[in-house]
Design a protein around this motif. Sequence first.
Motif, mmCIF file in Angstrom:
data_model
loop_
_atom_site.group_PDB
_atom_site.id
_atom_site.type_symbol
_atom_site.label_atom_id
_atom_site.label_comp_id
_atom_site.label_asym_id
_atom_site.label_seq_id
_atom_site.Cartn_x
_atom_site.Cartn_y
_atom_site.Cartn_z
ATOM 1 N N MET A 56 6.201 9.851 0.612
ATOM 2 C CA MET A 56 5.095 9.392 -0.237
ATOM 3 C C MET A 56 3.817 9.269 0.594
ATOM 4 O O MET A 56 3.062 8.308 0.475
ATOM 5 N N GLN A 57 3.581 10.275 1.431
ATOM 6 C CA GLN A 57 2.433 10.261 2.338
ATOM 7 C C GLN A 57 1.201 10.832 1.639
ATOM 8 O O GLN A 57 1.185 12.011 1.279
ATOM 9 N N PRO A 58 0.152 10.030 1.446
ATOM 10 C CA PRO A 58 -1.063 10.546 0.799
ATOM 11 C C PRO A 58 -1.837 11.461 1.751
ATOM 12 O O PRO A 58 -2.104 11.101 2.896
ATOM 13 N N ARG A 71 0.814 -1.220 0.000
ATOM 14 C CA ARG A 71 0.000 0.000 0.000
ATOM 15 C C ARG A 71 0.847 1.269 0.000
ATOM 16 O O ARG A 71 0.326 2.369 -0.246
ATOM 17 N N VAL A 72 2.140 1.152 0.277
ATOM 18 C CA VAL A 72 3.033 2.314 0.209
ATOM 19 C C VAL A 72 3.145 2.749 -1.245
ATOM 20 O O VAL A 72 3.454 1.947 -2.122
ATOM 21 N N LEU A 73 2.894 4.027 -1.520
ATOM 22 C CA LEU A 73 2.876 4.527 -2.886
ATOM 23 C C LEU A 73 4.266 4.512 -3.515
ATOM 24 O O LEU A 73 5.250 4.857 -2.868
ATOM 25 N N GLY A 74 4.329 4.122 -4.771
ATOM 26 C CA GLY A 74 5.576 4.229 -5.517
ATOM 27 C C GLY A 74 6.171 2.895 -5.896
ATOM 28 O O GLY A 74 6.429 2.046 -5.035
ATOM 29 N N GLU A 75 6.400 2.709 -7.194
ATOM 30 C CA GLU A 75 6.989 1.472 -7.679
ATOM 31 C C GLU A 75 8.366 1.229 -7.074
ATOM 32 O O GLU A 75 8.768 0.082 -6.842
ATOM 33 N N HIS A 76 9.111 2.327 -6.792
ATOM 34 C CA HIS A 76 10.460 2.173 -6.252
ATOM 35 C C HIS A 76 10.472 1.513 -4.879
ATOM 36 O O HIS A 76 11.491 0.950 -4.467
ATOM 37 N N HIS A 77 9.348 1.556 -4.174
ATOM 38 C CA HIS A 77 9.313 0.937 -2.850
ATOM 39 C C HIS A 77 9.240 -0.582 -2.920
ATOM 40 O O HIS A 77 9.414 -1.261 -1.897
ATOM 41 N N ILE A 78 8.993 -1.125 -4.103
ATOM 42 C CA ILE A 78 9.060 -2.577 -4.250
ATOM 43 C C ILE A 78 10.473 -3.077 -3.944
ATOM 44 O O ILE A 78 10.661 -4.129 -3.316
ATOM 45 N N MET A 79 11.488 -2.320 -4.358
ATOM 46 C CA MET A 79 12.866 -2.715 -4.049
ATOM 47 C C MET A 79 13.119 -2.684 -2.540
ATOM 48 O O MET A 79 13.803 -3.561 -2.000
ATOM 49 N N ASN A 80 12.564 -1.686 -1.858
ATOM 50 C CA ASN A 80 12.716 -1.631 -0.406
ATOM 51 C C ASN A 80 12.013 -2.811 0.260
ATOM 52 O O ASN A 80 12.524 -3.395 1.223
ATOM 53 N N ALA A 81 10.841 -3.159 -0.265
ATOM 54 C CA ALA A 81 10.119 -4.320 0.269
ATOM 55 C C ALA A 81 10.905 -5.599 0.032
ATOM 56 O O ALA A 81 10.983 -6.469 0.917
ATOM 57 N N LEU A 82 11.501 -5.731 -1.156
ATOM 58 C CA LEU A 82 12.319 -6.915 -1.443
ATOM 59 C C LEU A 82 13.496 -7.018 -0.487
ATOM 60 O O LEU A 82 13.834 -8.109 -0.013
ATOM 61 N N GLU A 109 1.836 -6.160 3.954
ATOM 62 C CA GLU A 109 0.574 -5.692 3.386
ATOM 63 C C GLU A 109 -0.249 -4.875 4.373
ATOM 64 O O GLU A 109 -1.219 -4.220 3.983
ATOM 65 N N THR A 110 0.149 -4.850 5.648
ATOM 66 C CA THR A 110 -0.554 -4.031 6.636
ATOM 67 C C THR A 110 0.002 -2.612 6.710
ATOM 68 O O THR A 110 -0.597 -1.747 7.350
ATOM 69 N N VAL A 111 1.142 -2.359 6.067
ATOM 70 C CA VAL A 111 1.799 -1.050 6.159
ATOM 71 C C VAL A 111 1.143 -0.084 5.180
ATOM 72 O O VAL A 111 1.068 -0.354 3.981
ATOM 73 N N GLU A 112 0.669 1.062 5.681
ATOM 74 C CA GLU A 112 -0.021 2.032 4.830
ATOM 75 C C GLU A 112 0.909 3.128 4.323
ATOM 76 O O GLU A 112 0.801 3.555 3.174
ATOM 77 N N ILE A 113 1.788 3.636 5.177
ATOM 78 C CA ILE A 113 2.793 4.608 4.731
ATOM 79 C C ILE A 113 4.133 4.213 5.335
ATOM 80 O O ILE A 113 4.191 3.626 6.418
#
Length: 470
Positions: free
Chosen positions: A329-331, A287-298, A319-323
């Motif tokens: 990248m805070q909505p 749920r964290v905005l931004g494709e670049h955060h996929i690398m951080n998740a990995l 999947e529970t993390v919202e920001i």
Amino acid sequence: MIRMTLTEMARAVAGELRLAGAHTPDTVVSGTVDTDSRNIGPGDVFVAKPGEVTDGHLFVPAAADAGAALALVEHPVDADITQIVVPDVVAAIAALAREVVARVRAGGRLRIVGITGSNGKTTTKNLLARILQDEGETVAPRASYNNEVGAPLTMLRVTEDTRYLVSEFGAAGPGQIARLAGLVTPDVGVVLMVGLAHAGGFGGVEATLKAKTELVEAVRPGGVAVLNADDPRVVTMGAVAAARDVSVRWFGRGAAAEIRAEDVEVSGSGTTCTIVRGDERMPLRLRVLGEHHIMNALAAITAADALGVPLADAIARLETVEIAERWRMQPLGSDRIRIINDAYNASPDSMAAALRTLAQITEPGQRKVAVLGAMSELGEYAGEEHDRVGLLAVRLRIERIVVVGTDARRLFISAIGEGSWDGEAVFFETADEAYDYLMGELRDGDRVLVKSSNSAGLRHLGDRLGESFS
């Protein structure tokens, strides 16, 4: 902090113990250690750190009134509080952190993770901490406590019950990561990427590479280095790890990664992908905005995997993390006018990633608006890198480019030179001027990115816009 007598603490920091009140050398202290007297409560330890604006020694009496058990000082202070006098309080808290972590680690439960990289440290730290907290007591930095003061203060929050310590290591120059990581010799060292963030302090990207490699060199023999398989500079650290009897776990989006992401899709509600490890394939909705955060998740998933956390559990917790963190990248705002406040930090890489995210999440009929400030600490690269951001904003067809602050003016000029001359790009000296313009300019359907380095102060502009359109 763990329980230590005053004598043990004085010995750990090589300081002179000056007792007050009913204290004896055997009095036990176990409170929080902090440099801000406003955070001090009964039984805590106040560190009287001299600063650029004020001197912590002036606040020792306030700490005493708040119930502090001890003050760590560089010279005796006239206050009714026990004091340990040392030549350098910053060096002293590092020495104390080393002692505390070593004592807890001797119990056999504590596992330590160190994280560094030119971008993504704080997000990765928060994601990993979220995964680990369900496994046992986890200590991780507040905000970006990753420097010579923040990192030891985080380490000093460890107790006998702590199972995981996640340390974030930032640096503005060579040798700093080595000193900080050397306090704890991590079991797992995570390197996210090597880019131009803070390049001015290092003297170039190759010097930055050398500095980030210091974390791999600090991992204990038999430990694990978690490395970005997509970054050629980070890949060179694999040989460094092997020479130190440190195994390597690779993450990324390419085929070389042991844990990788495939089928990545970006939307305004987050990013989805498939996490692949060998023959296993599991969906992740971040749920964290931004494709670049996929690398951080990995990176977080791979570090957790190295610590024995089941892959499915790691994914479910992410999947529970919202920001990732406030101002990252805070909505804000509303579905009508969405504000994305990402103005806590900025580098060429993170600026480009945020602009691309803005373009990806804006649907047909909606406008892309980028409110951009300066990127700091780039040294000789500052001019050309601000040029690149201006060019990218135009090429991504950002309908309104609002540049704020004299240090970012070159970005504005670059945007105009690229072809944004019909009112798409505007410049303002101050955030207040930009706010007034935006209040009259923004309309339903706009998606607004606010992005700059912390020093530019645009995070507060993002908050104002978010509140105005909530």
